[in-house]
Enzyme design. Structure first.
Site, PDB file in Angstrom:
ATOM      1  N   CYS A  73       0.878  -1.175   0.000  1.00 34.53           N
ATOM      2  CA  CYS A  73       0.000   0.000   0.000  1.00 34.53           C
ATOM      3  C   CYS A  73       0.912   1.220   0.000  1.00 34.53           C
ATOM      4  O   CYS A  73       1.660   1.429   0.965  1.00 34.53           O
ATOM      5  CB  CYS A  73      -0.855  -0.035   1.264  1.00 34.53           C
ATOM      6  SG  CYS A  73      -1.917   1.403   1.481  1.00 34.53           S
ATOM      7  N   CYS A 181      -0.852   3.749  -6.483  1.00 37.66           N
ATOM      8  CA  CYS A 181      -1.755   3.149  -5.489  1.00 37.66           C
ATOM      9  C   CYS A 181      -2.023   1.738  -5.988  1.00 37.66           C
ATOM     10  O   CYS A 181      -2.342   1.546  -7.178  1.00 37.66           O
ATOM     11  CB  CYS A 181      -3.048   3.946  -5.399  1.00 37.66           C
ATOM     12  SG  CYS A 181      -4.345   3.101  -4.456  1.00 37.66           S
TER      13      CYS A 181
END
Ligand code: DGL
Length: 253
Positions: A73, A181
């Site tokens: 992440c 992302c």
């Protein structure tokens, strides 16, 4: 040799795009994936909040006896990687927007970075942008995180988003797009249907190289032929696990 599992985490579904590549690159390893779907999205939260959530997830994975931790992440890595590395007695590697390869491929054309708001305002991203790609255009895209959390990967909804966000930049002027992302890697098809000639970069290759090096240096590589994977989530909604399984199998192009 060490057959303990490797912990991998994300705010939710996005890190599964990393897990897929980890499995192919390190097929003998056992992975435990934790999606913090109950607390997603992270990208609209403040840095302290993201750090606290990341520490709590890391603790859960440490309780499972992981030998290394992968922060799959960008948002969590930019807010928590340094602290996790200081605190944990195991190797910690985190993903970052791939600005270096994107810039190299762009050949003087524009580089566009899609990421969460939280990643884009972190000093880590700002410093990397300044160093590697100062003219990159950074576009926050929290809507895309929610789409992928719902399992929407293609069709009018994501395509409209990319058409609108990329409208100011003619395709011939875009050299590369960095997917900053991990959720966005599931939308490669949708992006390609809007700007088919543009190269897309995620941070997976660099992350996998970092992890492999860390495991090899410490003698932590597994010696099995075929590893396992376990998917965990903080969400109590049974549909979440179903979407996670779908995302592990779906053809993302
Ligand atoms: N998948 C995460 C990332 O790579 C963030 C998504 C979220 O906002 O929770 O940045």
């Amino acid at each position: 040799m060490d057959n303990r599992p490797i912990g991998v985490f994300d705010s939710g579904m996005g890190g599964l795009s990393v897990l897929r590549d980890l499995k192919s690159a390190l097929p003998g390893e056992n992975f435990i994936y934790f999606g913090d779907n109950g607390n997603a999205p992270y990208g609209t939260r403040g840095a302290e909040d993201i750090l606290a959530l990341s520490l709590a997830v890391a603790e859960r994975l440490m309780e499972r006896g992981v030998k290394a931790l992968v922060i799959a992440c960008n948002t969590a890595a930019s807010a928590a990687e340094e602290t996790l590395r200081e605190k944990l007695p195991i190797p910690v590697v985190g993903i970052e927007p791939e600005l270096i390869d994107a810039k190299a491929r762009a050949g003087g054309k524009r580089v566009i970075v899609f990421a969460t708001e939280a990643t884009l305002r972190q000093p880590r991203y700002l410093a990397a942008r300044e160093r590697h790609c100062p003219d990159a255009v950074s576009i926050p895209a929290p809507e895309l995180v929610l789409m992928v959390e719902r399992g929407v990967l293609a069709g009018e909804e994501p395509e409209r988003f990319f058409r609108e966000k990329l409208a100011p930049y003619p395709e011939r002027e875009i050299g590369a797009i960095a997917l900053g992302c991990t959720h966005f890697s599931f939308l490669k098809r949708a992006i390609r249907s809007v700007v088919p000639s543009v190269s897309l970069f995620d941070g997976n290759a660099r992350l996998i190289a970092d992890l492999s090096a860390a495991l090899a240096q410490r003698g932590l590589l597994a010696d099995r032929g075929e590893g396992s994977r376990e998917l965990l989530t903080s969400s109590e909604d049974p549909a979440v696990l179903q979407t996670m399984r779908m995302l592990m199998e779906v053809d993302v192009g």
